[in-house]
Design a protein around this motif. Sequence first.
Motif, PDB file in Angstrom:
ATOM      1  N   HIS A  82       0.858  -1.176   0.000  1.00  0.00           N
ATOM      2  CA  HIS A  82       0.000   0.000   0.000  1.00  0.00           C
ATOM      3  C   HIS A  82       0.903   1.237   0.000  1.00  0.00           C
ATOM      4  CE1 HIS A  82      -3.997  -1.872   0.734  1.00  0.00           C
ATOM      5  NE2 HIS A  82      -3.212  -2.865   1.128  1.00  0.00           N
ATOM      6  N   LEU A 107       0.274   1.008  -9.862  1.00  0.00           N
ATOM      7  CA  LEU A 107      -0.924   0.213 -10.128  1.00  0.00           C
ATOM      8  C   LEU A 107      -0.622  -0.933 -11.090  1.00  0.00           C
ATOM      9  CD1 LEU A 107      -3.581   3.062 -10.496  1.00  0.00           C
ATOM     10  CD2 LEU A 107      -3.323   1.486  -8.562  1.00  0.00           C
ATOM     11  N   HIS A 121       0.288  -2.840  -6.950  1.00  0.00           N
ATOM     12  CA  HIS A 121       0.226  -2.208  -5.638  1.00  0.00           C
ATOM     13  C   HIS A 121      -1.111  -1.486  -5.448  1.00  0.00           C
ATOM     14  CE1 HIS A 121       4.422  -3.097  -4.948  1.00  0.00           C
ATOM     15  NE2 HIS A 121       4.764  -2.494  -6.077  1.00  0.00           N
ATOM     16  N   HIS A 122      -1.444  -1.202  -4.210  1.00  0.00           N
ATOM     17  CA  HIS A 122      -2.609  -0.396  -3.876  1.00  0.00           C
ATOM     18  C   HIS A 122      -2.130   1.028  -3.615  1.00  0.00           C
ATOM     19  CE1 HIS A 122      -5.577  -3.702  -3.371  1.00  0.00           C
ATOM     20  NE2 HIS A 122      -4.462  -4.395  -3.215  1.00  0.00           N
ATOM     21  N   THR A 142      -3.001   5.112  -2.585  1.00  0.00           N
ATOM     22  CA  THR A 142      -3.826   6.220  -2.118  1.00  0.00           C
ATOM     23  C   THR A 142      -3.257   7.473  -2.772  1.00  0.00           C
ATOM     24  OG1 THR A 142      -4.290   5.141  -0.005  1.00  0.00           O
ATOM     25  CG2 THR A 142      -4.658   7.519  -0.125  1.00  0.00           C
ATOM     26  N   GLU A 158     -10.522  -0.858  -7.072  1.00  0.00           N
ATOM     27  CA  GLU A 158     -10.155  -1.540  -5.825  1.00  0.00           C
ATOM     28  C   GLU A 158      -8.684  -1.332  -5.458  1.00  0.00           C
ATOM     29  OE1 GLU A 158      -9.251  -6.013  -7.619  1.00  0.00           O
ATOM     30  OE2 GLU A 158     -11.070  -5.636  -6.473  1.00  0.00           O
ATOM     31  N   GLN A 159      -7.862  -0.943  -6.428  1.00  0.00           N
ATOM     32  CA  GLN A 159      -6.448  -0.698  -6.159  1.00  0.00           C
ATOM     33  C   GLN A 159      -6.151   0.782  -5.908  1.00  0.00           C
ATOM     34  OE1 GLN A 159      -4.904  -3.471  -9.643  1.00  0.00           O
ATOM     35  NE2 GLN A 159      -3.200  -2.504  -8.579  1.00  0.00           N
ATOM     36  N   ARG A 187      -7.383   4.676  -4.551  1.00  0.00           N
ATOM     37  CA  ARG A 187      -8.288   5.516  -3.775  1.00  0.00           C
ATOM     38  C   ARG A 187      -7.760   6.946  -3.829  1.00  0.00           C
ATOM     39  NH1 ARG A 187      -8.829   6.831   1.985  1.00  0.00           N
ATOM     40  NH2 ARG A 187      -6.845   5.771   2.305  1.00  0.00           N
ATOM     41  N   HIS A 240       0.177   2.799   5.511  1.00  0.00           N
ATOM     42  CA  HIS A 240       0.813   2.490   4.230  1.00  0.00           C
ATOM     43  C   HIS A 240       2.220   1.939   4.441  1.00  0.00           C
ATOM     44  CE1 HIS A 240      -2.450   5.168   2.939  1.00  0.00           C
ATOM     45  NE2 HIS A 240      -2.346   4.577   1.769  1.00  0.00           N
TER      46      HIS A 240
END
Length: 203
Positions: A2, A21, A25-26, A28, A41-42, A44, A63
């Motif tokens: 994250h 992405l 990875h996720h 923010t 979903e990945q 935000r 994170h």
Amino acid sequence: MHIAIVGATGNVGKRITAEALARGHHVTAISRNPDNSGDNEQLRSVHGDAHKPMALAQSLAGHGAVVSAVMFLQSDPAQLVDAVRASGVKRYLAVGGAGSLEVAPGRLNIDEPDFPAFAKAEAARGKAFLDYLREVRDLDWTFLSPSSIFTAGKRTGVFRLGKDALLTGADGKSWISYEDYAVALLDEIERPQHIRERFTVGY
């Protein structure tokens, strides 16, 4: 992993977000004007301000790494570092500048006669940012400087890495694309090689 990216809607931030992405990875994506249209979903997208460290820290918490991709003239290293500290995240990476790189031992790029006048204020703040980070001992920070010309281009995955010296190609040109810069940054996040160091990337 994250990853939180501060300044995710800028030229460099967008490429770092896309590269992260693409690697699964996720992310923010934090900015003053977040774009939620591509969230999945990945990804935000959230609002955040580099000048409000305590509020920013709440978005950074949890994170594995934080990346700041904000202009130096629009940020303060102490506030960004305070936000990362307060969040509890230990890994912090900053999109650096080329002005603080050496063109020869003891000679900085920013001090060269042909260094663009319009870029000097930003470059000077970038050098001050690096100087500040070099005194930080409680975070695993990394400062990645691009080459002199930092522009949109292609993702090739083929480039060179250096430390404190400006990289120049055989053609005399010092440059790197945003896309390949993002590759080098994500490589460093995934396989850390420059903890509490600056390094640079170029062709």
